[in-house]
Design an enzyme around this catalytic site. Sequence first.
Site, short mmCIF file in Angstrom:
data_model
loop_
_atom_site.label_atom_id
_atom_site.label_comp_id
_atom_site.label_asym_id
_atom_site.label_seq_id
_atom_site.Cartn_x
_atom_site.Cartn_y
_atom_site.Cartn_z
N HIS A 1 29.86 19.95 45.29
CA HIS A 1 31.03 19.08 45.35
C HIS A 1 31.09 18.22 46.61
O HIS A 1 31.52 17.06 46.55
CB HIS A 1 32.29 19.94 45.22
CG HIS A 1 33.44 19.22 44.58
ND1 HIS A 1 34.45 19.87 43.91
CD2 HIS A 1 33.75 17.91 44.50
CE1 HIS A 1 35.31 18.99 43.44
NE2 HIS A 1 34.92 17.80 43.79
N LYS B 1 31.58 22.09 39.31
CA LYS B 1 31.12 21.85 40.68
C LYS B 1 31.29 23.07 41.57
O LYS B 1 32.25 23.83 41.44
CB LYS B 1 31.90 20.67 41.29
CG LYS B 1 31.91 19.42 40.41
CD LYS B 1 32.75 18.30 41.00
CE LYS B 1 32.93 17.18 40.00
NZ LYS B 1 33.95 17.50 38.98
N ASP C 1 34.71 16.76 32.76
CA ASP C 1 34.28 16.92 34.15
C ASP C 1 35.32 17.76 34.88
O ASP C 1 36.42 17.30 35.16
CB ASP C 1 34.15 15.54 34.81
CG ASP C 1 33.73 15.63 36.26
OD1 ASP C 1 32.52 15.62 36.52
OD2 ASP C 1 34.61 15.71 37.14
N TYR D 1 39.37 22.60 40.97
CA TYR D 1 40.42 22.00 40.15
C TYR D 1 41.29 23.07 39.48
O TYR D 1 42.42 22.79 39.08
CB TYR D 1 39.82 21.13 39.03
CG TYR D 1 39.05 19.92 39.45
CD1 TYR D 1 38.98 19.49 40.78
CD2 TYR D 1 38.35 19.17 38.50
CE1 TYR D 1 38.25 18.38 41.15
CE2 TYR D 1 37.62 18.04 38.85
CZ TYR D 1 37.56 17.66 40.18
OH TYR D 1 36.83 16.55 40.52
#
Length: 306
Positions: A111, A80, A50, A55
């Site tokens: 998100h 996302k 994930d 990120y």
Amino acid sequence: MADVPRFKLNTGALMPAVGLGGWGGRVQEDRDNAWTFMLSALKASYRLIDTAWIYGTEKATATAIKKSGIPREDIWITTKLHHQHGPFVEKYFQESLANLGTDYVDLYLMHWPQTSQYVEGDPEPVDEDGNLVVLDRPIFNEIWADMEKLYESGRAKAIGVSNFSVQNLEKLLETAKIVPAVNQVELHPYLAQPALKKYCDEKGIVLTAYTPTGYKNVLTDPTITELAEEYKSTPAQIVLSWHVARGVSVVPKSSNEQRQKDNLNLLTLNPEDVERITALDRNQRLCNYANEFGKVWGWTYQQLGW
């Protein structure tokens, strides 16, 4: 290989109930090196990673998969859409695909429900008070319509949302042609979200928990530690097993090889123990909670439906 249960999505796809959280921290070097803990997880039999554009670990995900030698089709990739990219869904989806070195993702999530100001080179622009600068448009219904096109193209095998409440899911479903397959939210024994769970169950939406173990706050709770002793397990195994017993999938992040393995080894909890853990609910957010101005990433609890 660990026998990890799978949950059936409304697309018919079978998603692993336990995946690896791909958060790599805020230091670029750590993000670049995230492939190391991802690779150890894949070797430990994880089959879901994930990640997210924000990120900064999509490229690391691609590196880990390549180094693992595991066929792409055997690994579930979730990523996302960043809250800044609502007006540019196609562009940033293509960027994510390029980062991931793949021509499709298994699950693509919105998100956050809010849209922030787009500033080149600044993914999280804030005002003088430190609050994210949010815009009135596009609204999440409009963004979802563009995400539906990705699903229809076959490049996103499933689409879903993250950080959506019952309030905002209801607004989304007023215009959505496709019901979200997944809603990923903060969820743990101190934030059991029973109303959201009931609503998602009724709509055929699988809940995924981030911050699933609730940090040390939950892991040191006397009920959890007592059950860990009874079941001869770790506190994290107790909490993760509670999630899956409720039909909630989890994406714990761990870079420790032994904890990665432990997190895959779920227990069968007695129904009474599942209820004991659920009773710890205190509606307490531990990851994303309001700042001194009452906002979470630019929105109030009222706007978020929290």
